[in-house]
Design an enzyme around this catalytic site. Structure first.
Site, mmCIF file in Angstrom:
data_model
loop_
_atom_site.group_PDB
_atom_site.id
_atom_site.type_symbol
_atom_site.label_atom_id
_atom_site.label_comp_id
_atom_site.label_asym_id
_atom_site.label_seq_id
_atom_site.Cartn_x
_atom_site.Cartn_y
_atom_site.Cartn_z
ATOM 1 N N ASP A 89 32.916 39.806 32.268
ATOM 2 C CA ASP A 89 34.355 39.620 32.410
ATOM 3 C C ASP A 89 34.715 38.237 32.931
ATOM 4 O O ASP A 89 33.855 37.456 33.323
ATOM 5 C CB ASP A 89 34.947 40.694 33.336
ATOM 6 C CG ASP A 89 34.035 41.016 34.519
ATOM 7 O OD1 ASP A 89 33.442 40.083 35.071
ATOM 8 O OD2 ASP A 89 33.897 42.198 34.865
ATOM 9 N N ASN B 19 35.855 52.972 43.046
ATOM 10 C CA ASN B 19 36.623 53.894 42.211
ATOM 11 C C ASN B 19 35.935 54.180 40.882
ATOM 12 O O ASN B 19 36.518 54.783 39.977
ATOM 13 C CB ASN B 19 38.044 53.353 41.970
ATOM 14 C CG ASN B 19 38.057 52.053 41.175
ATOM 15 O OD1 ASN B 19 37.014 51.516 40.803
ATOM 16 N ND2 ASN B 19 39.247 51.531 40.912
ATOM 17 N N HIS C 76 34.765 51.862 38.726
ATOM 18 C CA HIS C 76 34.904 50.884 37.643
ATOM 19 C C HIS C 76 33.581 50.174 37.368
ATOM 20 O O HIS C 76 32.783 49.946 38.266
ATOM 21 C CB HIS C 76 36.040 49.892 37.914
ATOM 22 C CG HIS C 76 35.765 48.836 38.940
ATOM 23 N ND1 HIS C 76 36.409 48.797 40.150
ATOM 24 C CD2 HIS C 76 34.935 47.771 38.932
ATOM 25 C CE1 HIS C 76 35.996 47.755 40.841
ATOM 26 N NE2 HIS C 76 35.091 47.114 40.121
ATOM 27 N N GLU D 242 38.910 49.955 34.717
ATOM 28 C CA GLU D 242 39.443 50.779 35.791
ATOM 29 C C GLU D 242 39.557 52.242 35.352
ATOM 30 O O GLU D 242 39.473 52.559 34.158
ATOM 31 C CB GLU D 242 40.822 50.254 36.207
ATOM 32 C CG GLU D 242 40.829 48.801 36.694
ATOM 33 C CD GLU D 242 40.239 48.632 38.089
ATOM 34 O OE1 GLU D 242 39.778 49.627 38.670
ATOM 35 O OE2 GLU D 242 40.247 47.500 38.601
#
EC number: 3.5.99.6
Length: 246
Positions: free
Chosen positions: A67, A136, A138, A143
């Site tokens: 990314d 979380n 990811h 996400e």
């Protein structure tokens, strides 16, 4: 899934570096998918040390990063381009034209996503993808709620992810709100996956990754469907997971 327990962060980094070095030495033309952040940083230092001392070569290696932030010039100190060059590329013999990251300042971001995805395919796909995991769930910047069928795409970063990354910036307000990330299907297309985790803050996420339901609300759970995943994590991260001795 194969789970390798490490004593602590440094031990996790050493085991991960040994894993990577063996892969590169076995296949000098390997294509690696790379990650950024604090988790792989020590591993990269150890790869550099090995390159200097033992001469492990990356001259024929190709890399694709997961990314990049949108809106940061590649020479911005907080861009992942800069991170990768400072953390690894400037200290090994990889060729610049073989190390790829998404362009966070592209004039057309949808076209950039398509270009990056096509480039991975043109290069024959990723042999080994390195991942971290967010609290979380990811992976990359995918996400919760991201489709398991997603390819490289634009994502709006959640408040929790921006807050977690704010330590690298002067202020939370400077953290970009969007990024380009490989999609979940892009990640799953890799031949092999190496996931690294350290610290008690990752304990719940690792437990859910390994034992939870496979669901888009927890992106990393998709890794249960991959045939070749190795997790290297320290004892704090694995405190809720029963691990057989390795």
């Amino acid at each position: 899934m194969k789970i390798i327990e490490a004593k602590h962060f440094d031990d996790m980094s050493l085991k991960a570096a040994q894993f990577m070095i063996e892969k590169v030495q076995r296949d000098p033309t390997i294509t690696l998918g790379l990650a950024t952040g604090g988790t792989p940083q020590k591993m990269y230092e150890l790869l550099i040390n090995d390159h200097r001392i033992n001469g492990t070569s990356y001259h024929q290696v190709t890399t694709f990063n997961l990314d990049e932030y949108i809106g940061l010039d590649r020479h911005d100190p907080n861009s992942y381009y800069t991170y990768m060059h400072k953390a690894l590329f400037d200290h090994i013999d990889i060729r610049d034209e073989q190390a790829f990251l998404p362009n966070g300042t592209a004039s057309n971001f949808n076209a950039e996503c398509e270009r990056y995805e096509a480039l991975i395919r043109q290069r024959g796909g990723i042999d080994l993808q390195v991942l971290g995991i967010g609290a979380n769930g990811h992976i990359g910047f995918n996400e919760p709620g991201t489709s398991f069928e997603s390819s490289t795409h634009i994502v709006k970063l959640t408040d929790s992810t921006r807050e977690a990354n704010a330590r690298y910036f002067n202020d939370l307000s400077e953290v970009p709100t969007e990024a380009i990330t490989m999609g979940i299907q892009s990640i799953m297309n890799a031949e092999e996956i190496l996931l690294l985790a350290s610290g008690k803050k990752k304990a719940d996420a690792l437990y859910q990754l390994i034992h939870g339901k496979v669901d888009e609300s927890f992106p990393a759970s998709v890794l249960q469907r991959h045939e070749q995943v190795t997790i290297i994590a320290d004892r704090e991260a694995l405190q809720k997971v029963a691990v057989s001795s390795n």
